[in-house]
Scaffold this active site. Structure first.
Site, PDB file in Angstrom:
ATOM      1  N   TYR A  59       0.856  -1.190   0.000  1.00 15.70           N
ATOM      2  CA  TYR A  59       0.000   0.000   0.000  1.00 15.70           C
ATOM      3  C   TYR A  59       0.884   1.229   0.000  1.00 15.70           C
ATOM      4  CZ  TYR A  59      -4.993   0.585  -0.002  1.00 15.70           C
ATOM      5  OH  TYR A  59      -6.279   0.749  -0.416  1.00 15.70           O
ATOM      6  N   GLU A  61      -0.173   5.081  -0.459  1.00 13.30           N
ATOM      7  CA  GLU A  61      -0.878   6.331  -0.745  1.00 13.30           C
ATOM      8  C   GLU A  61       0.113   7.482  -0.663  1.00 13.30           C
ATOM      9  OE1 GLU A  61      -5.478   5.732   0.771  1.00 13.30           O
ATOM     10  OE2 GLU A  61      -4.010   6.621   2.099  1.00 13.30           O
ATOM     11  N   ASP A 205      -5.033  14.181 -25.311  1.00 22.20           N
ATOM     12  CA  ASP A 205      -5.275  12.802 -24.875  1.00 22.20           C
ATOM     13  C   ASP A 205      -4.603  11.892 -25.904  1.00 22.20           C
ATOM     14  OD1 ASP A 205      -6.054  10.384 -23.989  1.00 22.20           O
ATOM     15  OD2 ASP A 205      -8.217  10.749 -24.088  1.00 22.20           O
ATOM     16  N   THR A 231      -2.233   6.423 -22.108  1.00 19.76           N
ATOM     17  CA  THR A 231      -2.208   5.093 -21.519  1.00 19.76           C
ATOM     18  C   THR A 231      -0.775   4.583 -21.631  1.00 19.76           C
ATOM     19  OG1 THR A 231      -2.865   4.189 -23.665  1.00 19.76           O
ATOM     20  CG2 THR A 231      -4.602   4.459 -22.023  1.00 19.76           C
ATOM     21  N   LYS A 234      -1.227  -0.108 -25.109  1.00 23.42           N
ATOM     22  CA  LYS A 234      -1.294   0.196 -26.553  1.00 23.42           C
ATOM     23  C   LYS A 234       0.112   0.125 -27.170  1.00 23.42           C
ATOM     24  CE  LYS A 234      -5.577   2.879 -26.276  1.00 23.42           C
ATOM     25  NZ  LYS A 234      -5.782   3.259 -24.895  1.00 23.42           N
ATOM     26  N   ARG A 240      -1.322  -2.242 -18.472  1.00 28.07           N
ATOM     27  CA  ARG A 240      -2.521  -1.410 -18.579  1.00 28.07           C
ATOM     28  C   ARG A 240      -2.446  -0.358 -17.487  1.00 28.07           C
ATOM     29  NH1 ARG A 240      -6.112  -2.997 -21.988  1.00 28.07           N
ATOM     30  NH2 ARG A 240      -7.444  -1.398 -21.097  1.00 28.07           N
TER      31      ARG A 240
HETATM   32  C1  LIG Z   1      -8.049   8.563 -26.574  1.00 25.54           C
HETATM   33  C2  LIG Z   1      -8.308   7.662 -25.416  1.00 25.54           C
HETATM   34  N1  LIG Z   1      -8.509   8.201 -24.199  1.00 25.54           N
HETATM   35  C3  LIG Z   1      -8.743   7.442 -23.127  1.00 25.54           C
HETATM   36  C4  LIG Z   1      -8.767   6.075 -23.210  1.00 25.54           C
HETATM   37  C5  LIG Z   1      -9.098   5.275 -21.975  1.00 25.54           C
HETATM   38  O1  LIG Z   1      -8.143   4.380 -21.587  1.00 25.54           O
HETATM   39  P1  LIG Z   1      -8.541   3.236 -20.511  1.00 25.54           P
HETATM   40  O2  LIG Z   1      -9.324   2.218 -21.256  1.00 25.54           O
HETATM   41  O3  LIG Z   1      -7.219   2.745 -20.018  1.00 25.54           O
HETATM   42  O4  LIG Z   1      -9.343   3.894 -19.440  1.00 25.54           O
HETATM   43  C6  LIG Z   1      -8.575   5.459 -24.450  1.00 25.54           C
HETATM   44  C7  LIG Z   1      -8.630   3.992 -24.566  1.00 25.54           C
HETATM   45  O5  LIG Z   1      -8.654   3.413 -25.595  1.00 25.54           O
HETATM   46  C8  LIG Z   1      -8.335   6.272 -25.584  1.00 25.54           C
HETATM   47  O6  LIG Z   1      -8.138   5.754 -26.798  1.00 25.54           O
END
Ligand SMILES: Cc1ncc(COP(=O)(O)O)c(C=O)c1O
Length: 412
Positions: A59, A61, A205, A231, A234, A240
């Protein structure tokens, strides 16, 4: 080291054969079918080892040097290592590696920069926006006032004129660029200019292209965006999970938005696995891999177009392709089912301007297996044969088994 071997040697087989069989069954599925889901990849045995390590018990935090739990000496070192590797890999002033997922990272970016009710401009969901970009089914659509931009009906490319018009009309607090299905590079400099013009934050993003960025095969959002969310799975090929990158000026706000605002204890085994993946992504071999991912996607896109599928934007700059199989007499949903029966696993997706659903494919996993353009040409032709009903799916299933046998994701 074979993953099968690790598992067989593991106590799990003796203690819980039922679950061990499930894990081995999934390994068998991943090893004998083709993974073309654009968000998936095969992590290395080293990443899997970190995920299955004793750090899963801890743990922690808070942040290194300021935890709410004792005994964090070793995990503090692991998290600092992950942070330093992420900063070096992407040239960022600050990295937060605690987000449990890509969605958690986006939530934290909003929490750091926005207040409920703020207006946000993002790619509309029908054009490839993620659920966290304003879906009414997601917190984002409920707590913020999202305005969606789209893509040009003819070209499938982001409609920059519309982005600017909407930004000037709505004066959003933040602009989001990034998508689950956009196959082309995003013009981050353009989005930065618009954000500056209307006084908005720019949130990139970059969940999909971040692995390509690491390997130098796609432009980086880091110099342009106030906050980059991504992420770590991918193309980046880590566990993950999620991460955030930003300048030193926003570091404290971003960290507090992750913990304590939106998350509790950090998952230290995953953070250690992220450190391993960042280390791998910094190697010359990963740069070769990232460029091959794009070369493979281009070969696959050309092959699909030659077979009569309508490839969105006419091709790809990335690992990702979207295509309409309608000219072959089948829609995306049915196509996905037929291909799955033949051992070819992919997603269907919304198409920018179609009534039917299309297909979304990615080349990250097959490239990790060592496949190249030759295999992509075969794949495009085979996929089209399955969709036309010209070949028995069982015959293709055998061919896929033979191909994956030559390119095992986890060689013995
Ligand atoms: C552009 C984008 N944002 C956010 C996410 C969310 O990722 P997660 O599934 O790990 O929550 C994805 C997942 O494919 C994504 O393609």
């Amino acid at each position: 080291m074979s993953v099968t071997h690790t598992l067989e040697a593991d106590v799990l087989r003796r203690q819980d054969p039922q679950l061990a069989d499930i894990l081995l069954g999934e390994l068998e599925r991943q090893s004998t079918t083709l993974q073309l889901i654009a968000a998936e990849n095969y992590t290395s045995p080293a990443v899997l080892a970190a995920l299955g390590s004793a750090l899963a018990n801890k743990y922690a935090e808070g942040y290194p040097g300021g935890r709410y739990h004792g005994g964090c000496e070793m995990v503090d070192v692991a998290e600092r290592l992950a942070v330093e590797r992420a900063k070096a890999l992407f040239g960022a002033e600050h990295a937060n590696v605690q987000s449990h997922s890509g969605s958690s990272a986006v939530l934290a970016a909003y929490a750091a920069l926005l207040r409920p009710g703020d207006t946000v401009l993002a790619l509309g969901l029908p054009y490839g926006g993620h659920l966290t970009h304003g879906s009414p089914a997601n917190f984002s659509g409920r707590w913020f006032d999202f305005v969606g931009y789209g893509v040009d009906a003819e070209t499938g490319l982001i409609d920059h004129d519309q982005v600017r018009t909407l930004a000037l009309a709505h004066r959003p607090k933040a602009i989001v660029c990034g998508s689950i299905a956009y196959p082309r590079h995003i013009d981050y400099a353009f989005f930065r200019d618009i954000a500056d013009e209307v006084g908005a934050y720019l949130i990139a993003d970059a969940a999909h292209p971040m692995g390509l960025v690491a390997g130098g095969a796609a432009p980086s959002p880091v110099p342009y965006a106030d906050v980059v969310c991504a992420t770590t799975h991918k193309v980046l090929r880590g566990p993950r999970g999620g991460m955030l990158l930003c300048g030193a000026d926003l570091a404290e706000r971003v960290d507090r938005a992750v913990f304590p605002f939106t998350q509790g204890g950090a998952q230290m085994h995953t953070i250690a696995a992220k450190a391993v993946a960042f280390g791998e992504a910094a190697t010359p071999a990963f740069a070769v891999y990232a460029h091959q991912v794009v070369a493979n996607a281009r070969a696959l896109a050309s092959g699909l177009a030659a077979e009569g599928l309508v490839v969105t934007t006419g091709g790809t700059d990335t690992h990702l392709i979207t295509a309409d199989p309608a000219p072959l007499g089948v829609d995306g949903r049915e196509a996905r089912g037929r291909l799955a029966a033949a051992g070819i696993v992919l997603d269907c997706c919304a198409l920018p301007h179609g009534d039917t659903r299309g297909l979304r494919l990615g080349t990250a996993a097959v490239t990790t297996q060592g496949m190249g353009e030759e295999e992509m040409v075969w794949l495009a032709a085979t996929l089209a044969q399955v969709l036309r009903g010209a070949t028995e799916s069982q015959k293709v299933r055998e061919e896929v088994r033979e191909l994956t046998g030559r390119f095992p994701p986890y060689p013995a």
